[in-house]
Design a protein around this motif. Structure first.
Motif, PDB file in Angstrom:
ATOM      1  N   PHE A  69       0.807  -1.216   0.000  1.00  0.00           N
ATOM      2  CA  PHE A  69       0.000   0.000   0.000  1.00  0.00           C
ATOM      3  C   PHE A  69       0.840   1.265   0.000  1.00  0.00           C
ATOM      4  O   PHE A  69       0.322   2.351  -0.215  1.00  0.00           O
ATOM      5  N   SER A  70       2.133   1.131   0.219  1.00  0.00           N
ATOM      6  CA  SER A  70       3.004   2.308   0.126  1.00  0.00           C
ATOM      7  C   SER A  70       3.360   2.620  -1.334  1.00  0.00           C
ATOM      8  O   SER A  70       3.934   3.671  -1.603  1.00  0.00           O
ATOM      9  N   LEU A  71       3.022   1.729  -2.253  1.00  0.00           N
ATOM     10  CA  LEU A  71       3.252   1.961  -3.684  1.00  0.00           C
ATOM     11  C   LEU A  71       2.085   2.788  -4.233  1.00  0.00           C
ATOM     12  O   LEU A  71       1.016   2.269  -4.545  1.00  0.00           O
ATOM     13  N   ARG A  72       2.307   4.080  -4.332  1.00  0.00           N
ATOM     14  CA  ARG A  72       1.239   5.015  -4.688  1.00  0.00           C
ATOM     15  C   ARG A  72       0.613   4.717  -6.055  1.00  0.00           C
ATOM     16  O   ARG A  72      -0.605   4.840  -6.220  1.00  0.00           O
ATOM     17  N   ASP A  73       1.428   4.329  -7.027  1.00  0.00           N
ATOM     18  CA  ASP A  73       0.903   4.048  -8.365  1.00  0.00           C
ATOM     19  C   ASP A  73      -0.067   2.870  -8.359  1.00  0.00           C
ATOM     20  O   ASP A  73      -1.053   2.874  -9.095  1.00  0.00           O
ATOM     21  N   VAL A  74       0.224   1.888  -7.544  1.00  0.00           N
ATOM     22  CA  VAL A  74      -0.652   0.717  -7.461  1.00  0.00           C
ATOM     23  C   VAL A  74      -1.956   1.089  -6.765  1.00  0.00           C
ATOM     24  O   VAL A  74      -3.049   0.794  -7.258  1.00  0.00           O
ATOM     25  N   VAL A  75      -1.849   1.775  -5.625  1.00  0.00           N
ATOM     26  CA  VAL A  75      -3.042   2.108  -4.847  1.00  0.00           C
ATOM     27  C   VAL A  75      -3.961   3.057  -5.620  1.00  0.00           C
ATOM     28  O   VAL A  75      -5.165   2.847  -5.673  1.00  0.00           O
ATOM     29  N   SER A  76      -3.397   4.076  -6.235  1.00  0.00           N
ATOM     30  CA  SER A  76      -4.251   5.007  -6.985  1.00  0.00           C
ATOM     31  C   SER A  76      -4.793   4.364  -8.255  1.00  0.00           C
ATOM     32  O   SER A  76      -5.886   4.703  -8.710  1.00  0.00           O
ATOM     33  N   GLY A  77      -4.056   3.420  -8.814  1.00  0.00           N
ATOM     34  CA  GLY A  77      -4.512   2.735 -10.027  1.00  0.00           C
ATOM     35  C   GLY A  77      -5.730   1.869  -9.804  1.00  0.00           C
ATOM     36  O   GLY A  77      -6.496   1.613 -10.739  1.00  0.00           O
ATOM     37  N   ILE A  78      -5.928   1.424  -8.585  1.00  0.00           N
ATOM     38  CA  ILE A  78      -7.085   0.572  -8.280  1.00  0.00           C
ATOM     39  C   ILE A  78      -8.378   1.311  -8.609  1.00  0.00           C
ATOM     40  O   ILE A  78      -9.288   0.751  -9.214  1.00  0.00           O
ATOM     41  N   THR A  79      -8.457   2.568  -8.237  1.00  0.00           N
ATOM     42  CA  THR A  79      -9.704   3.315  -8.427  1.00  0.00           C
ATOM     43  C   THR A  79      -9.672   4.272  -9.616  1.00  0.00           C
ATOM     44  O   THR A  79     -10.702   4.860  -9.950  1.00  0.00           O
ATOM     45  N   ARG A  80      -8.527   4.447 -10.244  1.00  0.00           N
ATOM     46  CA  ARG A  80      -8.412   5.452 -11.306  1.00  0.00           C
ATOM     47  C   ARG A  80      -9.465   5.274 -12.401  1.00  0.00           C
ATOM     48  O   ARG A  80     -10.081   6.234 -12.836  1.00  0.00           O
ATOM     49  N   ASP A  81      -9.687   4.083 -12.873  1.00  0.00           N
ATOM     50  CA  ASP A  81     -10.658   3.833 -13.951  1.00  0.00           C
ATOM     51  C   ASP A  81     -11.825   2.967 -13.493  1.00  0.00           C
ATOM     52  O   ASP A  81     -12.458   2.295 -14.305  1.00  0.00           O
ATOM     53  N   ILE A  82     -12.124   3.008 -12.214  1.00  0.00           N
ATOM     54  CA  ILE A  82     -13.149   2.108 -11.683  1.00  0.00           C
ATOM     55  C   ILE A  82     -14.531   2.390 -12.280  1.00  0.00           C
ATOM     56  O   ILE A  82     -15.336   1.481 -12.439  1.00  0.00           O
ATOM     57  N   ALA A  83     -14.797   3.615 -12.660  1.00  0.00           N
ATOM     58  CA  ALA A  83     -16.099   3.947 -13.244  1.00  0.00           C
ATOM     59  C   ALA A  83     -16.285   3.320 -14.628  1.00  0.00           C
ATOM     60  O   ALA A  83     -17.409   3.194 -15.105  1.00  0.00           O
ATOM     61  N   ASN A  84     -15.193   2.905 -15.264  1.00  0.00           N
ATOM     62  CA  ASN A  84     -15.270   2.276 -16.584  1.00  0.00           C
ATOM     63  C   ASN A  84     -15.175   0.753 -16.520  1.00  0.00           C
ATOM     64  O   ASN A  84     -15.215   0.097 -17.553  1.00  0.00           O
ATOM     65  N   ASP A  85     -15.006   0.214 -15.328  1.00  0.00           N
ATOM     66  CA  ASP A  85     -14.882  -1.235 -15.171  1.00  0.00           C
ATOM     67  C   ASP A  85     -16.249  -1.904 -15.257  1.00  0.00           C
ATOM     68  O   ASP A  85     -17.277  -1.290 -14.949  1.00  0.00           O
ATOM     69  N   PRO A  86     -16.266  -3.187 -15.637  1.00  0.00           N
ATOM     70  CA  PRO A  86     -17.537  -3.925 -15.662  1.00  0.00           C
ATOM     71  C   PRO A  86     -18.044  -4.166 -14.237  1.00  0.00           C
ATOM     72  O   PRO A  86     -17.260  -4.184 -13.280  1.00  0.00           O
ATOM     73  N   PRO A  87     -19.348  -4.345 -14.080  1.00  0.00           N
ATOM     74  CA  PRO A  87     -19.935  -4.499 -12.747  1.00  0.00           C
ATOM     75  C   PRO A  87     -19.321  -5.624 -11.911  1.00  0.00           C
ATOM     76  O   PRO A  87     -19.098  -5.461 -10.708  1.00  0.00           O
ATOM     77  N   TYR A  88     -19.044  -6.756 -12.537  1.00  0.00           N
ATOM     78  CA  TYR A  88     -18.492  -7.875 -11.767  1.00  0.00           C
ATOM     79  C   TYR A  88     -17.113  -7.534 -11.204  1.00  0.00           C
ATOM     80  O   TYR A  88     -16.763  -7.957 -10.103  1.00  0.00           O
ATOM     81  N   LEU A  89     -16.311  -6.763 -11.919  1.00  0.00           N
ATOM     82  CA  LEU A  89     -14.984  -6.397 -11.445  1.00  0.00           C
ATOM     83  C   LEU A  89     -15.074  -5.378 -10.310  1.00  0.00           C
ATOM     84  O   LEU A  89     -14.338  -5.472  -9.321  1.00  0.00           O
ATOM     85  N   ILE A  90     -15.978  -4.434 -10.428  1.00  0.00           N
ATOM     86  CA  ILE A  90     -16.168  -3.447  -9.363  1.00  0.00           C
ATOM     87  C   ILE A  90     -16.541  -4.164  -8.070  1.00  0.00           C
ATOM     88  O   ILE A  90     -16.001  -3.871  -7.006  1.00  0.00           O
TER      89      ILE A  90
END
Length: 135
Positions: A69-90
Motif C-alpha cells: 500500500f506504500s506503492l502510490r501508483d498501485v493504490v491510486s490505479g485501483i480506483t483510477r478507472d473504476i467507473a469504466n470497469d464492468p460491474p463484476y470487477l467493481i
C-alpha cells in the motif's frame, strides 16, 4: 501463481516485488480497448492485474500488505478507472479491499488510510452514477 495451492507461492512472488509490482502498476492502468462491454470470458489486462492484486492481498501477511500500500501508483490505479470497469470487477475489487485490507485487524491504520485517500474515495463515489447493466 499467487493463489496456487492456497497461496503457497505468494511470498516468492512478493520477493520479486520490484519488477512484479512495477509491471502491476502499469497493467492496472491499461483499460479495455473497445467501446463495448468487456466480455467476462475474455478479461482485459486491467481485470487480470486487479485480480492478481486482490489475490496477493488475500494471501500476503499484513507487513507485506502495508509495504504494498506504500506503492502510490498501485493504490491510486485501483480506483483510477473504476467507473469504466464492468460491474463484476467493481464488485470483486470493493469486496476484496473490504475483506482483505480494511477488515484486516493486523494491518496498520496508516496502511489502510492510504486506501482511503480522498482521491480514491471520490472515484468510488462516482459509482453512484454508474449506469452499466449488470450483465
Amino acid at each position: 501463481m499467487a493463489s496456487f495451492d492456497g497461496g503457497v507461492l505468494v511470498k516468492e512472488v512478493y520477493r520479486a516485488k520490484d519488477s512484479t509490482f512495477k509491471a502491476l502498476a502499469r497493467n492496472i492502468g491499461l483499460r479495455h480497448a473497445r467501446d463495448d462491454f468487456e466480455d467476462p470470458k475474455k478479461p482485459s489486462i486491467r481485470t487480470h492485474a486487479l485480480r492478481f492484486l486482490l489475490t496477493c492481498l488475500k494471501f500476503l501477511p499484513s507487513k507485506s500488505k502495508s509495504e504494498l500500500f506504500s506503492l502510490r501508483d498501485v493504490v491510486s490505479g485501483i480506483t483510477r478507472d473504476i467507473a469504466n470497469d464492468p460491474p463484476y470487477l467493481i464488485s470483486e475489487v470493493l469486496d476484496g479491499l473490504k475483506l482483505h485490507a480494511l477488515q484486516d485487524g493486523n494491518l496498520p491504520r496508516d496502511a489502510k488510510s492510504k486506501l482511503l485517500h480522498p482521491s480514491n474515495l471520490s472515484r468510488i463515489a462516482t459509482l453512484y452514477s454508474y449506469d452499466q447493466d449488470d450483465n
